[in-house]
Design an enzyme around this catalytic site. Structure first.
Site, PDB file in Angstrom:
ATOM      1  CE1 TYR A 187      48.340  44.160  29.952  1.00  0.00           C
ATOM      2  CE2 TYR A 187      46.761  43.490  31.393  1.00  0.00           C
ATOM      3  CZ  TYR A 187      47.591  43.217  30.307  1.00  0.00           C
ATOM      4  OH  TYR A 187      47.377  41.830  29.954  1.00  0.00           O
ATOM      5  CG  HIS A 215      45.348  35.922  31.437  1.00  0.00           C
ATOM      6  ND1 HIS A 215      45.414  36.095  30.306  1.00  0.00           N
ATOM      7  CD2 HIS A 215      45.740  37.240  31.901  1.00  0.00           C
ATOM      8  CE1 HIS A 215      45.882  37.151  29.771  1.00  0.00           C
ATOM      9  NE2 HIS A 215      46.032  37.709  30.966  1.00  0.00           N
TER      10      HIS A 215
HETATM   11 FE   LIG Z   1      46.627  40.046  30.800  1.00  0.00          FE
END
Ligand SMILES: [Fe+2]
Length: 238
Positions: free
Chosen positions: A147, A162
């Site tokens: 992204y 994450h």
């Molecule tokens: Fe991220």
């Protein structure tokens, strides 16, 4: 007479391995990095004991990010598995591991994510599980997309998931990002490169794992995570 209480402590962060608070290429660290030297607080009973999470708080499908909605999410289904080990290589059992990630199009299910890519109504992008007696964990999810972010001109984050590990106590909590092998965006991602040693950066990249890949269903990736170990020398507190 005042009673002296002896408490075990945990090993501190390894400053050579972890990224610095201030890493100028990662633009937002310039405003949020501490300007004064850190004050190191002693570990107290609160940090070296709880919190402890029981199995009953984890839902049956919390580890499967592809089955949390009516339909299946779009994207490449993957199995992500590995072990959580302490600094001495011993399995960390019964510990909470949480993940969160963008969907296959590179968009987070979050109000502040304005990336003009589609949200997936069948994908929230958050999961959790508890490690077993060997320290093993296993998630089913979707490979996240890259992204854009506004750190520098034409900046794109390498695909990542994450990860948060609670470890045996709050003082050992570790939050990191896991990357995929061979990502073409590594060289221009200052978050990835803020871990300065290439060998240490490699520890954040999972490995493709054919042995756990399920035929006709999903590729598997293997990722072991090492928490800091328990320090043999007890700390002293009054
Ligand atoms: Fe991220």
């Amino acid at each position: 007479m005042k009673q002296r209480i002896h408490l075990p402590g945990y090993r501190r962060d390894d400053v050579e391995v972890d990224p610095p608070y201030l890493y100028p290429d990662y633009a937002s660290t310039q405003t949020r990095a501490p300007k004064q030297p850190l004050v190191i607080l002693p570990h107290t009973l609160t940090e070296v004991t709880g919190p402890v999470y029981g199995h009953d708080r984890i839902g049956e499908l919390d580890h499967d990010l592809t089955r949390q909605h009516e339909g299946e999410p779009l994207g490449e289904r993957i199995i992500l598995h590995g072990r959580v080990l302490d600094g001495d290589g011993r399995p960390v059992r019964n510990t909470l591991i949480e993940i969160w990630q963008a969907n296959a199009a590179g968009r987070y299910h979050h109000v502040v994510d304005r990336h003009p890519a589609p949200l997936d109504p069948n994908f929230t992008g958050a999961g959790r599980c508890i490690t077993d007696d060997e320290g093993r964990y296993r998630f089913i999810t979707i490979k996240p997309g890259a992204y854009p972010w506004k750190n520098h001109p034409n900046a794109w984050r390498s695909a990542h998931i994450h990860v948060s590990l609670l470890g045996p106590a709050f003082a050992t909590r570790l939050v990191t990002q896991m990357y995929f092998p061979g990502d073409p965006l590594f060289y221009q991602d200052p978050i990835f490169n803020s871990v300065r040693d290439p060998e240490h950066r490699g520890l954040m990249i999972c490995e493709f794992d054919l042995s756990e890949t399920v035929p006709e269903w999903a590729l598997a990736y293997h990722f072991d995570i090492y928490l800091r170990g328990r320090e043999a020398t007890p700390m002293e507190s009054e």
